[in-house]
Design an enzyme around this catalytic site. Structure first.
Site, PDB file in Angstrom:
ATOM      1  N   GLU A 186       2.902  -8.407   8.524  1.00 37.43           N
ATOM      2  CA  GLU A 186       2.893  -6.948   8.424  1.00 37.43           C
ATOM      3  C   GLU A 186       3.821  -6.504   7.670  1.00 37.43           C
ATOM      4  OE1 GLU A 186       0.856  -5.671  10.687  1.00 37.43           O
ATOM      5  OE2 GLU A 186       0.243  -7.816  10.949  1.00 37.43           O
ATOM      6  N   ARG A 231      -0.352  -8.825 -21.017  1.00 38.11           N
ATOM      7  CA  ARG A 231      -1.293  -8.486 -22.276  1.00 38.11           C
ATOM      8  C   ARG A 231      -0.585  -7.692 -23.113  1.00 38.11           C
ATOM      9  NH1 ARG A 231      -4.606  -5.222 -21.781  1.00 38.11           N
ATOM     10  NH2 ARG A 231      -6.262  -6.153 -23.330  1.00 38.11           N
ATOM     11  N   ASP A 238      -8.109  -1.373 -26.806  1.00 35.79           N
ATOM     12  CA  ASP A 238      -8.576  -1.499 -25.319  1.00 35.79           C
ATOM     13  C   ASP A 238      -8.899  -0.180 -24.648  1.00 35.79           C
ATOM     14  OD1 ASP A 238      -8.511  -2.398 -22.579  1.00 35.79           O
ATOM     15  OD2 ASP A 238      -8.228  -4.153 -23.712  1.00 35.79           O
ATOM     16  N   PRO A 256       0.833  -1.273   0.114  1.00 31.95           N
ATOM     17  CA  PRO A 256      -0.020  -0.022   0.034  1.00 31.95           C
ATOM     18  C   PRO A 256       0.870   1.191   0.003  1.00 31.95           C
ATOM     19  CG  PRO A 256      -0.849  -1.718   1.587  1.00 31.95           C
ATOM     20  CD  PRO A 256       0.454  -2.022   1.261  1.00 31.95           C
TER      21      PRO A 256
HETATM   22  C1  J9Q Z   1       1.053  -6.655  -0.170  1.00 34.90           C
HETATM   23  N1  J9Q Z   1      -2.706  -4.674   0.911  1.00 34.90           N
HETATM   24  O1  J9Q Z   1      -2.130  -3.253  -1.348  1.00 34.90           O
HETATM   25  C2  J9Q Z   1      -2.297  -2.576  -2.452  1.00 34.90           C
HETATM   26  N2  J9Q Z   1      -1.554  -2.815  -3.261  1.00 34.90           N
HETATM   27  C3  J9Q Z   1      -0.794  -3.950  -2.845  1.00 34.90           C
HETATM   28  C4  J9Q Z   1      -1.286  -4.037  -1.369  1.00 34.90           C
HETATM   29  C5  J9Q Z   1      -0.761  -5.060  -0.670  1.00 34.90           C
HETATM   30  C6  J9Q Z   1      -1.451  -5.255   0.582  1.00 34.90           C
HETATM   31  C7  J9Q Z   1      -0.790  -6.256   1.540  1.00 34.90           C
HETATM   32  C8  J9Q Z   1       0.251  -6.938   1.080  1.00 34.90           C
HETATM   33  C9  J9Q Z   1       0.377  -6.037  -0.861  1.00 34.90           C
END
Ligand code: J9Q
Length: 248
Positions: free
Chosen positions: A117, A154, A169, A90
């Site tokens: 974590e 793709r 697309d 994130p």
């Molecule tokens: C690894 N939430 O969240 C948004 N993009 C990747 C992630 C993510 C997550 C938890 C673990 C990646």
């Protein structure tokens, strides 16, 4: 040919989805090479431990750096360094269609799948790109890794049978797609728009363009800021915005 190495503690979460569909076919044909690497294979202890408690205390577990370093060394020896190593989290830059196209120009990509974590911060020394697929909490990086792999693959020539469908697309023009219909012409009194069955290809092209613009204006007006629009698009957009007055 493009190669992906995916490092995970749940190989089945990657292997099962990649056994089906367009990507499964591309892997069978050898247009795409995906090697799934079990992080536990790069541990050195009897119990194959991949995680540990966080320094400083607190809840959850952290992925140990040493198995990941050994996995990357093994992949580097296999593929020849330097490696493009992508971690999803994130905290990453947002993964977009433009990013997918850019990454498809690489010969080889390593995807690291996090759990718990997250990774020990020192793993970032070996990471070249940190990407987020969106703002939500997930249990691990396997699904984001599959999302990145799918969107990038793709663009690899031969992966999607119909090159036209990749080029045309919706997102490649920066707009949402127009509606699609197939037979029958009527179901439960729901009819296919006459224009699509008219055989008038100029009219059909204009109808689809207008629908794509109309949907984008209604649902994702933010996309219009970056969309590549021609004079016909601009004209249609002015008409659509005019027609919207009083409704919003
Ligand atoms: C690894 N939430 O969240 C948004 N993009 C990747 C992630 C993510 C997550 C938890 C673990 C990646």
């Amino acid at each position: 040919m493009m190669t992906f190495d995916i490092v995970t503690i749940f190989p089945a979460m990657i292997e099962q989805p990649l056994s089906a569909g367009i990507l499964g076919r591309a892997i069978e044909r050898g247009t795409l090479d995906v090697k799934v690497r079990d992080l536990r294979d790069f541990t050195t202890d009897r119990h194959r431990v991949v995680d540990d408690v966080p320094y400083g205390g607190g809840p959850g577990m952290v992925l140990k750096p040493d198995p990941i370093f050994r996995a990357l060394d093994a992949i580097g020896a296999d593929r020849g360094a330097p490696l493009t190593v992508i971690m999803t989290s994130p905290q990453g830059r947002r993964f977009t269609q433009a990013e997918a196209e850019r990454l498809s120009g690489l010969q080889h990509i390593v995807l690291l799948c996090g759990r718990y974590e997250g990774f020990d911060e020192r793993v970032r020394e070996r990471v070249t790109e940190e990407l987020s697929i969106g703002d939500y909490v997930l249990t691990g990086g396997e699904l984001p890794a599959l999302v990145v792999l799918d969107a990038v693959a793709r663009f690899v020539p031969g992966v999607v049978g119909d090159e036209q469908s990749v080029a045309q697309d919706s997102f490649s023009r920066g707009l949402l797609d127009h509606p699609h219909y197939t037979r029958p012409p009527e179901i439960d009194a729901l009819r296919v728009p006459d224009v699509l069955m008219s055989g008038n290809h100029a009219e059909i092209r204009r109808w689809r363009k207008r629908e794509a613009l109309s949907r984008t204006l209604e649902r994702r007006p933010d996309l219009l800021d970056d969309a590549t629009l021609d004079e016909e698009d601009e004209q249609m957009l002015r008409e659509l915005k005019g027609a919207r007055h009083g409704r919003d």
